[in-house]
Design a protein around this motif. Structure first.
Motif, PDB file in Angstrom:
ATOM      1  N   ALA A 193       0.857  -1.186   0.000  1.00  0.00           N
ATOM      2  CA  ALA A 193       0.000   0.000   0.000  1.00  0.00           C
ATOM      3  C   ALA A 193       0.888   1.228   0.000  1.00  0.00           C
ATOM      4  N   ALA A 194       0.451   2.255  -0.694  1.00  0.00           N
ATOM      5  CA  ALA A 194       1.228   3.491  -0.777  1.00  0.00           C
ATOM      6  C   ALA A 194       0.264   4.670  -0.826  1.00  0.00           C
ATOM      7  N   SER A 195       0.711   5.804  -0.309  1.00  0.00           N
ATOM      8  CA  SER A 195      -0.183   6.952  -0.203  1.00  0.00           C
ATOM      9  C   SER A 195       0.469   8.203  -0.767  1.00  0.00           C
ATOM     10  N   SER A 196      -0.379   9.191  -1.021  1.00  0.00           N
ATOM     11  CA  SER A 196       0.116  10.489  -1.477  1.00  0.00           C
ATOM     12  C   SER A 196       0.856  11.216  -0.361  1.00  0.00           C
ATOM     13  N   GLN A 197       0.771  10.695   0.859  1.00  0.00           N
ATOM     14  CA  GLN A 197       1.521  11.246   1.985  1.00  0.00           C
ATOM     15  C   GLN A 197       2.899  10.609   2.122  1.00  0.00           C
ATOM     16  N   ALA A 223      10.475  10.047  -0.675  1.00  0.00           N
ATOM     17  CA  ALA A 223      10.771  11.475  -0.814  1.00  0.00           C
ATOM     18  C   ALA A 223       9.631  12.248  -1.454  1.00  0.00           C
ATOM     19  N   ARG A 224       8.781  11.538  -2.241  1.00  0.00           N
ATOM     20  CA  ARG A 224       7.729  12.229  -2.976  1.00  0.00           C
ATOM     21  C   ARG A 224       6.391  11.516  -2.816  1.00  0.00           C
ATOM     22  N   ALA A 225       5.334  12.229  -3.123  1.00  0.00           N
ATOM     23  CA  ALA A 225       3.980  11.656  -3.045  1.00  0.00           C
ATOM     24  C   ALA A 225       3.847  10.524  -4.059  1.00  0.00           C
ATOM     25  N   ILE A 226       3.141   9.469  -3.681  1.00  0.00           N
ATOM     26  CA  ILE A 226       2.993   8.283  -4.518  1.00  0.00           C
ATOM     27  C   ILE A 226       1.570   8.228  -5.056  1.00  0.00           C
ATOM     28  N   THR A 227       1.445   8.059  -6.355  1.00  0.00           N
ATOM     29  CA  THR A 227       0.124   8.054  -6.987  1.00  0.00           C
ATOM     30  C   THR A 227      -0.310   6.675  -7.476  1.00  0.00           C
ATOM     31  N   LEU A 236       8.483  -4.011  -5.559  1.00  0.00           N
ATOM     32  CA  LEU A 236       7.430  -3.014  -5.583  1.00  0.00           C
ATOM     33  C   LEU A 236       7.822  -1.933  -6.573  1.00  0.00           C
ATOM     34  N   VAL A 237       6.861  -1.465  -7.350  1.00  0.00           N
ATOM     35  CA  VAL A 237       7.095  -0.395  -8.313  1.00  0.00           C
ATOM     36  C   VAL A 237       6.147   0.747  -7.975  1.00  0.00           C
ATOM     37  N   LEU A 238       6.699   1.938  -7.763  1.00  0.00           N
ATOM     38  CA  LEU A 238       5.923   3.095  -7.338  1.00  0.00           C
ATOM     39  C   LEU A 238       5.979   4.183  -8.397  1.00  0.00           C
ATOM     40  N   ALA A 239       4.837   4.816  -8.644  1.00  0.00           N
ATOM     41  CA  ALA A 239       4.798   6.020  -9.470  1.00  0.00           C
ATOM     42  C   ALA A 239       4.786   7.213  -8.541  1.00  0.00           C
ATOM     43  N   ASP A 240       5.816   8.042  -8.647  1.00  0.00           N
ATOM     44  CA  ASP A 240       5.951   9.205  -7.763  1.00  0.00           C
ATOM     45  C   ASP A 240       6.459  10.425  -8.537  1.00  0.00           C
ATOM     46  N   GLY A 241       5.900  10.610  -9.705  1.00  0.00           N
ATOM     47  CA  GLY A 241       6.432  11.613 -10.626  1.00  0.00           C
ATOM     48  C   GLY A 241       7.412  10.973 -11.577  1.00  0.00           C
ATOM     49  N   GLY A 242       8.305  10.144 -11.017  1.00  0.00           N
ATOM     50  CA  GLY A 242       9.145   9.234 -11.771  1.00  0.00           C
ATOM     51  C   GLY A 242       8.730   7.828 -11.416  1.00  0.00           C
TER      52      GLY A 242
END
Length: 373
Positions: A216-220, A239-243, A254-260
């Motif tokens: 689970a990941a959050s914009s926080q 370091a950045r918000a996760i979308t 795990l693969v996160l979208a966070d702007g990059g």
């Protein structure tokens, strides 16, 4: 003179350690396989579990791609928000004002109008189970081979909107992320097995295809990893918000979208990053083997990226590394342990680069003592 020589040895040791054991975060090549532009803000992307097909949705259109980036078909929608693809691209589910189900050729084989707008959806690898998250809760649909209409096989009402859903490969287990930040783990019929309170509003969730691991990941900027019994393996702050969040088939990546794009291993270590330049990546999807990624940016750019990552430890939920968890797992509970009880379980194992650096420092100190004598 001696002091300068000692400093030279120390710096040499550090330099060697950085070459022999590169720091986590430098392993994702991000080589471009193909790129396409859809001319509109991308709401969601999805790869089939085998990675052979991909789908993209904007508010106005769905696009279906093969592995070479060729658009096989497109279909107009109204208020598109989510999309999912079964194995071999045989079935594609899309959520807008309606729930739509397509075959591989782009024919609509089933349409359903929900009571409230669909925020997210997921489809099992065999295409027989679909789950949706909406303002009114979660619905589960079953569609057998040869059926033209899906039946509602389960539902779950939590009294709040479900913003994110994910399903394992055979449709046995479903994970849902609520607007409040609660994570719900359910059986295929919608029966609640456990829930976990993150305290982070609007979490995005993903379950590994084998059902062993939940992320689970959050914009926080918070990221959580849990096992199938709802035990928190670790929590991390990015370091950045996760979308958006996606996961490999066995839950090891795990693969996160966070702007990059950021990639984490099962220990919570960053093993790869991809910066997107002027694009802002908000959606990401990976197949079972995580050999490549599909990313969608708010400027309408769709990118397929190759992944070349370091060899990672083969931790499994039933045999985790000592640094993550050292206690026996409890039986399934209706309510999972709180994060305060389990957040301290995250390990602090030294990386190989740290060990090489320390060894170089020890060797330099020993040499200096011999010379002094």
């Amino acid at each position: 003179m001696r002091r300068n020589l000692i400093l030279s040895i120390l710096f040499a040791g550090i330099a060697i350690s950085s070459l022999v054991c590169p720091a986590p975060g430098q392993a994702l090549s991000g080589d471009l396989i193909w790129r396409s532009g859809v001319g509109d803000r991308i709401a969601a992307v999805a790869l089939s579990p085998d990675g052979l097909y991909g789908a993209v949705t904007t508010e106005r259109m769905i696009y279906f791609y093969d592995q070479n980036g060729t658009v096989l078909w497109s279909y107009p929608v109204s208020g598109g928000r989510s999309v999912a693809v079964s194995s071999n691209g045989e079935r594609i589910a899309a959520g807008e004002n309606h729930l739509l189900l397509f075959d591989q050729k782009g024919n609509v084989i089933w349409r359903y109008r929900p009571e409230s707008r669909i925020h997210d959806l997921a489809i099992a690898a065999d295409g027989r189970t679909i789950c949706t998250g909406a303002d009114t809760g979660l619905l589960v649909f079953s569609l057998d081979d040869g059926q033209a209409t899906a039946n509602v096989s389960g539902s779950f009402d939590v009294g709040e909107p479900i913003r994110s859903v994910s399903i394992d490969s055979d449709g046995t287990n479903i994970v849902a992320g609520a607007n409040s930040g609660n994570i719900y783990f359910l059986g295929a019929e919608g029966r609640l097995l456990w829930n976990y309170k993150t305290g982070s509003n609007g979490v995005q969730v993903a379950i590994s295809h084998d059902g062993s691991t939940i992320a689970a990941a959050s914009s926080q900027r918070a990221v959580y990893l849990l096992n199938r019994n709802g035990r928190l393996l670790w929590k991390s702050s990015m370091a950045r918000a996760i979308t958006d969040v996606s996961m490999s088939g066995d839950g090891s990546i795990l693969v996160l979208a966070d702007g990059g794009i950021s990639m984490l291993n099962r220990a919570g270590e960053i093993v790869g990053r991809h910066t997107s330049g002027e694009e802002y990546i908000r959606s990401v999807s990976t197949p079972d083997d995580t050999t490549h990624l599909l990313a969608g940016a708010i400027d309408g750019t769709v990118s397929a990226l190759r992944v070349q990552r370091e060899t990672l430890p083969a931790d499994t939920p039933d045999n985790p590394s000592p640094g993550i968890q050292g206690t026996a797992e409890p039986p399934q509970l209706s309510t999972a342990p709180t994060q305060e009880q389990t957040a301290s379980q995250r390990g602090t194992a030294l990386s190989p680069a740290t060990l090489v650096t320390v060894s170089a420092c020890v060797a330099a100190l020993a040499w200096w003592r011999r010379q002094k004598r």
